[in-house]
Design a protein around this motif. Structure first.
Motif, short mmCIF file in Angstrom:
data_model
loop_
_atom_site.label_atom_id
_atom_site.label_comp_id
_atom_site.label_asym_id
_atom_site.label_seq_id
_atom_site.Cartn_x
_atom_site.Cartn_y
_atom_site.Cartn_z
N TYR A 40 0.89 -1.13 0.02
CA TYR A 40 -0.08 0.06 -0.08
C TYR A 40 0.98 1.08 0.03
O TYR A 40 1.96 1.34 0.68
CB TYR A 40 -1.06 0.09 1.12
N LEU B 92 1.70 4.82 0.92
CA LEU B 92 1.71 5.48 2.02
C LEU B 92 2.27 6.97 1.92
O LEU B 92 3.60 6.96 1.36
CB LEU B 92 2.30 4.82 3.23
N HIS B 93 1.66 8.01 1.98
CA HIS B 93 2.04 9.30 2.02
C HIS B 93 2.60 9.77 3.34
O HIS B 93 1.81 10.12 4.31
CB HIS B 93 0.99 10.28 1.41
N ILE C 260 5.35 2.46 10.83
CA ILE C 260 4.01 2.51 11.31
C ILE C 260 3.06 1.76 10.55
O ILE C 260 2.34 0.77 10.62
CB ILE C 260 3.60 3.98 11.68
N ALA D 44 0.83 -2.10 10.45
CA ALA D 44 -0.53 -2.50 10.61
C ALA D 44 -0.92 -2.91 9.32
O ALA D 44 -1.81 -3.74 9.51
CB ALA D 44 -0.85 -0.91 10.85
N MET D 45 -0.43 -2.71 8.03
CA MET D 45 -0.85 -2.99 7.03
C MET D 45 0.24 -4.14 6.08
O MET D 45 -0.06 -4.36 4.95
CB MET D 45 -0.96 -1.75 6.10
N GLY D 46 1.30 -4.46 6.88
CA GLY D 46 2.09 -5.46 6.40
C GLY D 46 2.90 -5.06 5.45
O GLY D 46 4.10 -5.23 5.49
N TRP E 246 6.73 7.22 20.12
CA TRP E 246 5.97 6.70 19.18
C TRP E 246 6.72 5.40 18.38
O TRP E 246 6.00 4.48 18.32
CB TRP E 246 5.49 7.59 18.17
N LEU F 217 6.19 1.01 18.57
CA LEU F 217 6.04 -0.14 17.71
C LEU F 217 6.61 -1.36 17.99
O LEU F 217 6.38 -2.37 17.48
CB LEU F 217 6.37 0.47 16.32
N GLY G 289 -3.09 -7.00 7.32
CA GLY G 289 -3.16 -5.50 6.51
C GLY G 289 -3.34 -5.97 5.11
O GLY G 289 -3.46 -5.09 4.31
N ALA H 206 -1.33 8.10 16.33
CA ALA H 206 -1.24 7.66 14.82
C ALA H 206 -0.32 6.51 14.58
O ALA H 206 -0.49 5.86 13.46
CB ALA H 206 -0.93 9.05 13.66
N GLN H 207 0.38 6.12 15.72
CA GLN H 207 1.52 4.93 15.63
C GLN H 207 0.49 3.86 15.44
O GLN H 207 0.86 2.63 15.26
CB GLN H 207 2.29 4.98 16.53
N PHE H 208 -0.76 3.84 16.05
CA PHE H 208 -1.59 2.40 16.07
C PHE H 208 -2.73 2.61 15.33
O PHE H 208 -3.62 1.79 15.08
CB PHE H 208 -1.80 2.43 17.67
N MET I 18 -3.54 2.89 12.17
CA MET I 18 -3.99 2.18 10.94
C MET I 18 -4.13 0.53 11.30
O MET I 18 -4.46 -0.17 10.71
CB MET I 18 -2.53 2.34 9.97
N ARG I 19 -3.94 0.39 12.55
CA ARG I 19 -4.36 -0.95 13.28
C ARG I 19 -5.81 -1.24 13.45
O ARG I 19 -6.19 -2.44 13.47
CB ARG I 19 -3.42 -1.43 14.24
N SER J 9 -7.61 1.13 8.64
CA SER J 9 -7.03 0.08 7.30
C SER J 9 -7.62 0.38 6.32
O SER J 9 -7.13 0.39 5.27
CB SER J 9 -6.47 -1.18 8.02
N PHE K 57 -7.03 3.88 4.80
CA PHE K 57 -5.56 3.88 3.80
C PHE K 57 -5.41 2.76 2.83
O PHE K 57 -4.62 3.11 1.78
CB PHE K 57 -4.46 3.86 4.97
N ARG K 58 -6.22 1.62 2.75
CA ARG K 58 -6.28 0.77 1.53
C ARG K 58 -6.88 1.64 0.35
O ARG K 58 -6.26 1.55 -0.74
CB ARG K 58 -6.80 -0.51 1.93
N PRO L 146 -2.39 9.90 6.26
CA PRO L 146 -1.73 9.41 7.45
C PRO L 146 -1.37 10.16 8.68
O PRO L 146 -1.68 9.85 9.80
CB PRO L 146 -0.51 8.62 6.71
#
Lengths: 477, 477
Positions: free
Chosen positions: A152, A154-155, A212, A216-218, A430, A434, B40, B119-121, B123-124, B129, B132-133, B467
């Motif tokens: 994905y 990511l910006h 980050i 979360a999204m792999g 932060w 992780l 993800g 925001a570090q979490f 997207m989980r 998710s 953002f996909r 993000p």
């Protein structure tokens, strides 16, 4: 509504005997009869036959090098050699004449420096339109490669409040009045009154934020502008450049190397498969330029030959320690031809990297497991406690094409490394989070996009592969 | 080397009876037996059956909400309802535990503000998710749309020395020491000593530079970050956002409208065709949130229904003058419900745009031919000498989705407009050159990428579709 056909499409499936309407810029105008048009849709031009008796003098006079014209006429099989088809003009519209007495670009070729200063016309040359089509091709291939593999996009932020990225000098972003900024009690500039409530800079890397995303999204990647406020005046450095940074969960340094090699080969193959005409033009251009050079200054291979060679073979893979040993046993080392010292613990310099790639392996080389002393805090410490799971991919001509690493996922080891390297924990709470919550082995790398464009186009100066280069004292357009 | 299969791929072509290795984050852990994993790769989860007798207590204890685990086991047909397959665990690796007593995200849902700060979490969560996909999907669709149609991606500069873009307040980019910047004889800050040898800012638009590209390569587009240093604290504005700006040669305002409508529909269709599971999740989320709302506050259509409706029908197309007439004949106008005045010559306000789109036409509306008085200098003057060939595309919920225009290609008309609007010729000599030499009719538009992400995801605050949002006093991460 304006209707026209693109030259690339006309040539792809020519409808001989039918009328077509094409529009473009005059690349040649021979004998007041043969007008060669290019419309930017590809490297190819299309010849228009202009029968003088069918048009008034004014129209004929306005046609000239770099004028912009529209032509409607019958598509016929070409009489001459070269192209299969040409257009016999029935009507001509002059969209914009170009008075050659004032036009900066003349028919003869210009220096690269001159074209850079006249970037409003640079893309109208055969060389630069090919370069920027290939830049597009590579950008598209980047997105396609990752999309097809469940990454994905990511910006990550351009303006960062992070001071800890640590990859180089940064540009300040501010709305304070520099003539009289607010000061605090101690007389320091009071950035709490700045736009973002603190000091902010332009990003040097999106990696930390990309982690980050990966956790979360792999699998994620960034593709965006990055900045260095370094006073470098070389042909390899820009103050503003584009970087690609994939970041993947459940991956170690071996996965990272495989991904990077596969990715680089995909990008090159994509250009070979889809932008052959542009590559052939640039290949011929280099051969022409090298005609009068001494043999040892010429490239050992033609452009296309080199690209095909790069994708054919597996990249060499060695450790940093093996690299040091190889260089210490090399002829230039023994003959004291290297400027910089070579010993375990010092970073490899460009001259060493070039020897490895161009003289020893004669192909791209992946070097891994560098000493921790000169690598970043986030790279995973190897079991030897001396090296980190970092890798660089070295390319001929370019040097470092990719730099990557497995990231330190062990919270305590990371804390220790941050302390050792004076990275403040409170700024990166932060980032430590992780590791604290649901972390896993992960890895990634960065590719400087312009370096790849240089490699694929064979251009020698990085300022010639980005439309509007930014460098010290250079921010035109 | 780490080997694993992605859950999205396992579900796409399940190999029942074979062993699979999956890794991901625990989304649910029921009865110390059923572990639901997401990695993800998609919206889907995969259930793992953990038979207590096969694993030690420590492993079982470490499994918990948001822990990161790897599982190898046999893929079997699911006993329960819901999914077709599940995994019977043979081995489990705990990559990273997550101590719920400290973990910021608890199983119950969090406020949007809280998630932004963490925001570090963020997207989980299932919601983000999915968002953002879809953001990725839209970004990929942008590139695919243009690539498939012979547009070339152009990276216009982020740091600009241009003061003339004129689209809003700008951030200064500098390396001068703000505590004691160099001054010239008159006591003004001496920007000739700054990094680029002059004052520089972050771009507010790549359009002017994109015109260079279009007038050489025919069809180009930009897709990059843009900036506004405006002190807006709304749910519709960011200080840093991504913008898409196609620019095409040989095109007028009609071509421009057709391109924009086709492009917007393509983006929405791409998500409907390829990201159905994420859209369904977000659709259900909105319906759930609206359950206890009064009927008039609920969205008139579900998310997917609305997207399908948007692509099905042609957008309404009217002129600005027609828009003013319609609004002046409207009920809210007659009942004096509008806050802002409506008369020919004033810009349409959000309340008027919403009435046109949501009440009158009940679909997207393209408004064209605005008075020149409040539009930019580069928009092509219409024959009436009062309006310009500009168009805005208005969407439900969002308001202005696209703003575009045919550009003024006539050198003398452009010079006059620049004088009228106090744009200095010497700063834009290169821009005038594009008219002087080989110019032609051309047009383009800008799409604020985040607005499209909001529309497709149904998110109500623009800070929740990027993000790491940047806004006044906000530059975390």
């Amino acid at each position: 509504m304006i209707h026209r056909q693109e030259i690339a499409n006309v040539l792809k499936s020519p409808t001989v005997g039918e009328d077509v309407t094409i529009m473009g810029w005059v690349r040649a105008w021979r004998g007041n009869r043969f007008m060669v048009l290019n419309d930017g849709s590809g490297a190819e031009t299309l010849q228009v036959v202009v029968n003088g008796e069918d048009f008034d003098e004014e129209t004929i006079r306005a046609i000239g090098f770099h004028a912009c014209v529209g032509v409607t006429g019958e598509l016929v099989e070409s009489q001459g050699s070269g192209q299969a088809v040409e257009v016999v003009a029935k009507s001509i519209t002059i969209h914009g004449a170009a008075d050659l007495s004032e036009y900066p670009l003349q028919a003869k070729s210009q220096t690269m420096e001159f074209l850079r200063e006249n970037a409003q016309f640079r893309m109208r040359t055969n060389t630069f339109s090919a370069v920027f089509r290939l830049r597009h091709a590579l950008a598209y291939a980047v997105n396609k490669y990752f999309n097809d593999r469940n990454f994905y996009y990511l910006h990550t932020p351009i303006i960062t409040g992070n001071d800890a990225e640590g990859a180089g000098e940064m540009f300040r972003v501010t709305t304070l009045d520099p003539a009289s900024p607010p000061k605090d009690e101690d007389g320091n500039v009071d950035y709490s009154q700045d736009f973002f409530g603190k000091g902010t800079h332009l990003t040097v890397s999106g990696q930390l934020q990309a982690e980050i995303g990966a956790l979360a999204m792999g699998k994620v990647y960034t593709f965006g502008p990055t900045f260095r406020a370094e006073n470098s005046h070389t042909s390899r450095h820009l103050s503003e450049f584009w970087m690609i940074e994939p970041e993947i969960a459940f991956a170690d340094i071996d996965n990272d190397q495989d991904l990077a090699e596969d990715f680089l080969k995909y990008l090159i193959n994509y250009c070979l498969d889809n932008y052959r005409a542009d590559l052939e033009f640039l290949d011929a251009r280099i051969k022409q330029a090298e005609k009068n050079m001494k043999a040892e200054l010429r490239r050992p291979m033609g452009l296309i030959e080199m690209l095909e060679f790069t994708v054919k073979d597996e990249f060499a893979r060695i450790t940093y320690t093996e690299a040091i040993n190889l260089i210490q046993r090399s002829k230039p080392y023994k003959k004291k031809k290297f400027e910089f010292p070579v010993e375990w613990g010092t970073d490899l310099q460009a001259e060493h990297e070039r020897w490895l790639v161009e003289k020893h392996f004669k192909k791209p080389v992946i070097v891994r497991d560098y000493p921790k002393s000169f690598k970043a805090f986030y790279m995973r410490l190897n079991d030897d406690n001396e090296t980190v799971a970092a890798m660089d991919i070295l390319f001929p001509y370019i040097g470092e094409m990719v730099g990557g690493s497995q990231r330190e996922e062990r919270e305590e080891v990371l804390r220790t490394r941050m302390k050792e390297m004076d990275v403040h924990e409170d700024e990166l709470a932060w980032y430590l989070d992780l590791r604290k919550f649901g972390g896993c082995p992960h890895a990634g790398f960065g590719l400087g996009f312009e370096r790849m464009v240089m490699y694929v186009t064979g251009m020698g100066n990085i300022r010639d592969v980005i439309p509007f280069p930014r460098a010290p004292k250079t921010a035109d357009f």
